[in-house]
Design a protein around this motif. Structure first.
Motif, short mmCIF file in Angstrom:
data_model
loop_
_atom_site.label_atom_id
_atom_site.label_comp_id
_atom_site.label_asym_id
_atom_site.label_seq_id
_atom_site.Cartn_x
_atom_site.Cartn_y
_atom_site.Cartn_z
N THR A 26 0.48 -1.40 -0.04
CA THR A 26 -0.10 -0.22 -0.25
C THR A 26 0.65 1.08 -0.28
N ASP A 30 -0.43 4.73 0.89
CA ASP A 30 0.25 5.84 2.37
C ASP A 30 0.67 6.71 1.47
N ASP A 35 -4.07 12.05 -0.13
CA ASP A 35 -4.91 10.87 -0.32
C ASP A 35 -5.58 10.69 -1.50
N ASN B 47 -0.19 11.33 5.99
CA ASN B 47 1.27 10.72 6.93
C ASN B 47 2.62 10.84 6.63
N ASN B 159 -1.25 9.23 12.09
CA ASN B 159 -1.43 9.38 10.59
C ASN B 159 -3.22 9.42 10.41
N ARG B 160 -3.43 10.49 9.13
CA ARG B 160 -5.12 10.17 9.08
C ARG B 160 -5.88 10.97 9.93
#
Lengths: 77, 578
Positions: A26, A30, A35, B47, B159-160
């Protein structure tokens, strides 16, 4: 109001022959700061789901199999 | 993976750092180094490995104060002049005194800087007066080197998670933050004794001329949440009317980097092949000359390297195409442009907030403290002017060390639980609608209005029209914005920040009834700089729900500026052409 599906050509291209997302990788998903990449349920390979690209290239630089290419978005070319 | 789930978790820490780009990792790392018992959480909406403005790397330090090349006193003077005198020098001077230690620390992390044959730092002159630019031949390793240090220091990385609002304690101190997961919509409440915001520029404010929402100069993930959250927490924001506008490669929107090319003999030219500015260092005064040339009969403007030896031009091209924005090579390849063969068309960027390049930021003092106790800010969103990447590292370090000491002295401040349910309701509202307007369309409309009405030259009547239109869009956003999954939810929260920033840009610009900082605050109906009324900061804040501006005196200078030096940055134009 109905929501339309307007077609868009996306800048990030994944070579499905080289992509090993189906083996559990991934990395590109990542590292993308925006994103915008996902693994396809259909093919098990990475693809650009959202046309929100800064063409910054971590996805390409960090891909362990050189499967990812970042093109310049059409509107900028 | 983007399906929405209900959820609310709560964690507690001593120090919360929001933003894992440049300043944030350094703040968290230094906090842990100073107090190894402190629990430090680093929150990041992407990230940490590849987030922020330096996602791919950086090709040089723009403001390195290195013994033997320049002094902190010289640097402080130069930035005071470049920023038209509106500088609280203590923070700039402290940066200038500390940044050399940070360079040595980064060197130890494995981020190498260019050295000459004697092993000395190979510093170049780009600024109008002093010598501060240091190339980074392996600048592509910055993020990896930082990540290694974060792991080594055992910073807790989350993260996120996108922070959406700060929590304020009953005693008025920062008490933590509320965050939402960008892939599930679940909430996280982080209780903290001190909070450092390192959330970058407001880079998605103006719309690039290409019309592509993400084709911005700044990394578009930096959409101004820091500015918006600080505002809602009651912090004061300084000089937001001092916009960021940069000279860029037309359409590509990456920096034209006369910084990199200048020391080799490259420069900015008009369509007659003539150089028209003496100094390519980015300042409002320089941008005004750039804009004037662009609009004149000698426009547009170009980056000129084709007079150099082919090897030199190719060398510059190689640096520019490999480190900071490597997709740039691809852009030129597609256009068929070679730096050694033709001049490269340049343009000006969309507007934004970014103290890293100009001076628009959350007001901080020399310890990176905002006006809210326990709340710190560093990097592009904090008000230390012309701060760049090295400023983010240096002030991040200062913030981390000060905040971790502060946290050791206090307890968690209690806050009202109602704040959490209210925020959940606000954030999730777009997910409760099964019909409405998607966030990208609301964003496009805001940013198109910003371009139509807010970018300089600034005109009072246009600004007032813009405020009325933005109020209509706010109504649409509050009642009709729709998010179908967690990713769209993240975008919808970004849109709310972008709209807040547009409102703040308009409000602060209208308040300062003069022109200052060249193009950054050029008001065509108040064309003159008025030192007697406006040689001061403008602070914007939320006073009981009303956006309010006030004047704040510039702190007495530590380094005096002589009368014949203060206008040095206005003497940019080359008057006699050879």
């Amino acid at each position: 109001m109905p929501i339309a599906n307007t077609p868009t050509t996306v800048p990030v291209v994944v070579d499905e022959g080289k992509c090993i997302a189906d083996k559990g990788c991934t990395v590109c998903v990542d590292v993308c700061p925006l994103d915008v990449l996902r693994i396809s349920d259909l093919t098990g390979k990475a693809y650009m789901k959202y046309d929100e690209c800064w063409y910054c290239m971590p996805c390409e630089a960090d891909c362990p199999t050189d499967a990812v290419t970042v093109n310049i978005p059409y509107l900028l070319r | 993976m983007d399906d929405l789930r209900a959820g609310l978790n709560e964690v507690e820490c001593d120090l919360l750092v929001i933003g894992g780009g440049t300043a944030g990792p350094m703040a968290a790392y230094r906090a842990r180094k100073k107090n190894p018992n402190a629990k430090v959480i680093l929150l990041e909406k992407a990230n940490v490995k590849r987030s922020g403005a330096i996602s791919m790397g950086m090709d040089g330090l723009n403001n390195a104060v290195i013994p033997g090349h320049s002094t902190p006193e010289q640097y402080t003077k130069e930035i005071t002049i470049a920023n038209d005198g509106i500088v609280d020098q203590a923070a700039v001077y402290k940066y200038a005194q500390n940044c050399y230690g940070i360079i040595e620390e980064l060197d130890q992390f494995g981020i190498r800087f260019q050295k000459d044959e004697n092993g000395e730092y190979d510093v170049k002159k780009v600024h109008h007066m002093g010598t501060y630019v240091l190339p980074m031949p392996n600048g592509d390793t910055v993020k990896k080197a930082l990540y290694r240090q974060l792991r080594r220091a055992r910073v807790l990385i989350s993260n996120r998670y996108m922070a959406t609002r700060l929590l304020t304690g009953k005693s008025g101190r920062a008490a933590g933050a509320i965050a939402v997961n960008t892939r599930s919509g679940e909430f996280l409440v982080i209780k903290a004794k001190a909070v450092i915001m390192c959330m970058g520029a407001a880079g998605r404010l103006g719309l690039p001329t290409s019309g592509y929402l993400y084709g911005t100069y700044e990394n578009p993930t930096n959409s101004g949440e820091g500015y918006s959250m600080a505002y809602h927490a009651g912090a004061k924001l300084a000089n937001l009317e001092c916009f960021q506008i940069n000279p860029l490669i037309k359409d590509y929107n990456g920096p034209a980097c006369a910084y990199v090319a200048g020391p080799f003999g490259g420069y900015t030219a008009n369509s007659k092949n003539e150089r028209f500015i003496e100094c390519d260092y980015w300042s409002g005064q320089m941008m005004q000359e750039f804009y004037n040339e662009l609009q004149s009969g000698k426009g547009p403007v170009f980056l000129k390297l084709n007079h150099l030896h082919k090897d030199t031009a190719d060398h510059i091209e190689h640096i520019l195409h490999t480190v900071e924005r490597p997709s740039r090579g691809r852009f030129h390849e597609q256009r068929g442009t070679k730096y050694s063969e033709q001049m490269i068309e340049m343009h000006i960027s969309e507007i934004g907030f970014c103290s890293g390049h100009s001076a628009s930021g959350v007001y901080v003092d020399e310890f990176a403290r905002t006006t809210v106790p326990g709340l710190y800010a560093a990097g592009d969103m904090a008000s230390v002017p012309h701060n760049y990447m090295l400023g983010a590292f240096t002030n991040g370090a200062i913030a981390g060390e000060h905040a971790v000491d502060f946290a050791a002295e206090v307890d968690h401040d209690e806050f009202d639980d109602a704040a959490i349910s209210m925020e959940q309701e606000r954030v999730l509202a777009p997910t409760k609608r099964d019909d409405g307007i998607p966030p990208n369309q609301i964003e496009y409309k805001i940013r198109r209005l910003v371009n139509d009405y807010l970018q300089p030259p600034k005109v009072t009547a246009k600004y007032e029209l813009c405020q009325a239109r933005l109020a209509e869009v706010r109504e649409d956003m509050n009642t009709q914005m729709m998010a179908r999954d967690a990713h769209e939810l993240m975008r919808s929260m970004e849109v709310a920040s972008i709209l807040d920033c547009a409102d703040m840009a308009a409000h602060a610009s209208l308040y300062r009834a003069e022109s200052r900082w060249g193009l950054y605050h050029w008001r065509s109906d108040y064309p003159d700089t008025n030192d007697s009324d406006w040689k001061c900061h403008v602070l914007l804040s939320n006073q009981d729900g009303v956006m309010t501006c006030e004047k704040k005196e510039v702190a007495p200078y530590i380094i005096p500026i002589a009368e014949d030096e203060k206008d040095a940055y206005y003497k940019q134009r080359i008057t006699a052409q050879a």
